[in-house]
Enzyme design. Structure first.
Site, mmCIF file in Angstrom:
data_model
loop_
_atom_site.group_PDB
_atom_site.id
_atom_site.type_symbol
_atom_site.label_atom_id
_atom_site.label_comp_id
_atom_site.label_asym_id
_atom_site.label_seq_id
_atom_site.Cartn_x
_atom_site.Cartn_y
_atom_site.Cartn_z
ATOM 1 C CG HIS A 1 -2.043 -1.018 1.067
ATOM 2 N ND1 HIS A 1 -2.594 -1.708 2.127
ATOM 3 C CD2 HIS A 1 -2.699 -1.448 -0.041
ATOM 4 C CE1 HIS A 1 -3.547 -2.512 1.679
ATOM 5 N NE2 HIS A 1 -3.628 -2.384 0.374
ATOM 6 C CG HIS B 1 -2.090 -6.517 1.006
ATOM 7 N ND1 HIS B 1 -1.801 -5.989 -0.228
ATOM 8 C CD2 HIS B 1 -1.540 -5.673 1.913
ATOM 9 C CE1 HIS B 1 -1.123 -4.860 -0.096
ATOM 10 N NE2 HIS B 1 -0.935 -4.648 1.201
ATOM 11 C CG HIS C 1 -6.905 -4.626 4.959
ATOM 12 N ND1 HIS C 1 -6.054 -5.634 4.549
ATOM 13 C CD2 HIS C 1 -6.132 -3.511 5.108
ATOM 14 C CE1 HIS C 1 -4.826 -5.140 4.464
ATOM 15 N NE2 HIS C 1 -4.852 -3.867 4.797
ATOM 16 C CD GLU D 1 -3.363 -9.594 6.617
ATOM 17 O OE1 GLU D 1 -2.616 -8.608 6.471
ATOM 18 O OE2 GLU D 1 -3.375 -10.279 7.659
ATOM 19 C CB THR E 1 -0.366 -9.729 9.568
ATOM 20 O OG1 THR E 1 -0.666 -8.932 8.411
ATOM 21 C CG2 THR E 1 -0.465 -11.193 9.234
ATOM 22 C CB CYS F 1 3.633 -9.559 11.043
ATOM 23 S SG CYS F 1 3.776 -7.820 10.635
ATOM 24 C CB SER G 1 -3.940 -2.078 7.970
ATOM 25 O OG SER G 1 -4.199 -2.485 9.282
ATOM 26 C CG ASN G 2 1.953 -1.239 8.403
ATOM 27 O OD1 ASN G 2 2.856 -0.484 8.698
ATOM 28 N ND2 ASN G 2 1.703 -1.583 7.139
HETATM 29 O O1 0CM Z 1 -1.908 -4.577 5.602
HETATM 30 P P1 0CM Z 1 -1.431 -3.162 5.373
HETATM 31 O O2 0CM Z 1 -2.568 -2.283 4.862
HETATM 32 O O3 0CM Z 1 -0.721 -2.590 6.514
HETATM 33 O O4 0CM Z 1 -0.417 -3.317 4.148
HETATM 34 P P2 0CM Z 1 0.814 -2.470 3.634
HETATM 35 O O5 0CM Z 1 0.937 -2.737 2.179
HETATM 36 O O6 0CM Z 1 0.733 -1.041 4.062
HETATM 37 O O7 0CM Z 1 2.014 -3.105 4.426
HETATM 38 C C1 0CM Z 1 2.590 -4.314 4.086
HETATM 39 C C2 0CM Z 1 1.803 -5.481 4.196
HETATM 40 C C3 0CM Z 1 1.172 -6.466 4.287
HETATM 41 C C4 0CM Z 1 0.428 -7.684 4.352
HETATM 42 FE FE1 SF4 Z 2 2.620 -7.406 6.162
HETATM 43 FE FE2 SF4 Z 2 4.013 -7.968 8.387
HETATM 44 FE FE3 SF4 Z 2 4.393 -9.419 6.186
HETATM 45 FE FE4 SF4 Z 2 5.257 -6.923 6.341
HETATM 46 S S1 SF4 Z 2 6.001 -8.696 7.564
HETATM 47 S S2 SF4 Z 2 4.174 -7.809 4.607
HETATM 48 S S3 SF4 Z 2 3.641 -5.924 7.515
HETATM 49 S S4 SF4 Z 2 2.521 -9.315 7.377
#
Ligand code: 0CM
Ligand code: SF4
Length: 337
Positions: A41, A74, A124, A126, A164, A194, A223-224
């Site tokens: 993302h 995801h 989402h 995932e 995660t 995670c 999300s993170n």
């Molecule tokens: O899940 P999230 O929206 O945080 O995805 P991201 O693409 O920002 O970060 C990496 C991942 C995964 C799964």
């Molecule tokens: Fe997503 Fe965590 Fe994997 Fe990174 S390590 S891609 S934040 S699940």
């Protein structure tokens, strides 16, 4: 102005691997390669890969028969995997191994006859992927209030798994509510969250003790990254989620002596540098990095891409600042092997 950078911040092993998969697929198969959903993302990552010949789609019906198609970090449902096979696509899976681990765990719980609850955020990708990887009905729970509304007998054999990238604290509260609601409940506690999410949340919590304002570098659909901004706000420190320096509002930092900066797992370090450059345009800036956990996770690439050499790796792992103290890795980091 003093700027303190959180440690760790930015790219995780799953993001490095996903970007590397697109890079190597482009070298091996030539442009275009199709990617279902944003590979991670972050629009800067996506634009960089588009320039190299990747094409991003939301649904597989936008992909020509037989084309190379990469699933994002995801994850995807079994229906998407089946659709790809039916369309004779050359599918390459960039799902993070830590997301795959949750899929496997959910399938095992379902096979043992338990009703599976997924703790996560509706809509989402995932969550859509994980729900679609577990046979039978999977119930999504987003918060404690939704636990109270579940229409299941209290003695139902129930198992939960989680997205995660959730808030560790919120998830712990939801699990506690499930424990009060069901007499026969099993699950991984918060271990499905995670290592990268947990480490970045701990680091921003520490940063909040030092900073007058927190800038989280990341995308609004990450999300993170959103969870990092929430922790800042909940700690009583004004916190803002921005993608790049151009989004910085000078008013946010006008009265700040110490600006704390962190970055979501999908945010490139270049964007952290871009925000620091924007701060420098407002006045003199001294930058330091907080002591924090070092990460060594590295995830194996799909077999078909292991021997492919890229011309210019986009996602070289960031070297931690020399102030960073060594610390042991967490359990789920070790699955990297
Ligand atoms: O899940 P999230 O929206 O945080 O995805 P991201 O693409 O920002 O970060 C990496 C991942 C995964 C799964
Ligand atoms: Fe997503 Fe965590 Fe994997 Fe990174 S390590 S891609 S934040 S699940």
């Amino acid at each position: 102005m003093q700027v303190i950078l959180a440690q760790p911040r930015g790219f995780c092993a799953g993001v490095v691997r996903a970007i590397e998969i697109v890079d190597r697929a482009l070298v091996k198969h030539g442009a275009p390669v199709f990617v279902r959903h944003e590979i991670v993302h972050n629009k800067h990552v996506v634009e960089g890969l588009k320039e190299k010949g990747a094409r991003f789609v939301e649904e597989l019906d936008e992909v020509p028969t037989g084309a190379v198609t990469i699933f994002s970090a995801h994850g995807v449902s079994r229906a998407v995997v089946a659709d790809a096979s039916q369309r004779q696509l050359h599918a390459i899976d960039a799902t993070c191994p830590l997301v795959i681990k949750v899929h496997t765990q959910g399938r095992q719980y379902a096979a043992s006859g338990r009703t599976v609850i997924l703790i996560g955020h509706a809509g989402h990708p995932e969550v859509e992927g994980t729900m679609g990887q577990i046979p039978g009905k999977v119930i999504l729970v987003q918060n404690e209030a939704e636990v109270g509304k579940l229409e299941l007998p209290a003695d139902t054999p129930v198992a939960y798994v989680t997205q995660t990238t959730l808030s560790v604290d919120d998830t712990r509260n939801i699990i506690a509510a499930l424990g009060r609601r069901f007499s026969n409940l099993v699950g991984p506690d918060t271990r499905d969250i995670c290592y990268a999410t947990q480490n970045r949340q701990s680091a921003v919590r520490d940063l909040c003790k030092l900073a007058d304002v927190i800038l989280v570098i990341g995308a609004t659909n990450s999300s993170n990254s959103n969870r990092l901004r929430e922790i800042g706000t909940e700690s009583g420190v004004p916190s803002y989620l921005i993608a790049e320096g151009s989004e910085l509002d000078p008013a946010w930092v006008r009265n700040a002596n110490v600006v704390g900066i962190t970055a979501g797992a999908s945010a490139p370090e270049e964007m952290v540098e871009d925000v620091i450059a924007a701060l420098r345009r407002l006045g003199p800036v001294e930058v330091t990095t907080m002591a924090g956990r070092e990460e060594h996770a590295e995830f194996r690439l799909p077999a078909e891409l292991v021997d492919v050499k890229t011309r210019a790796p986009q996602a070289a792992p960031r070297k931690p600042g020399k102030e960073a103290a060594a610390a042991p890795v967490t359990a789920n980091e070790n699955i990297a092997g």
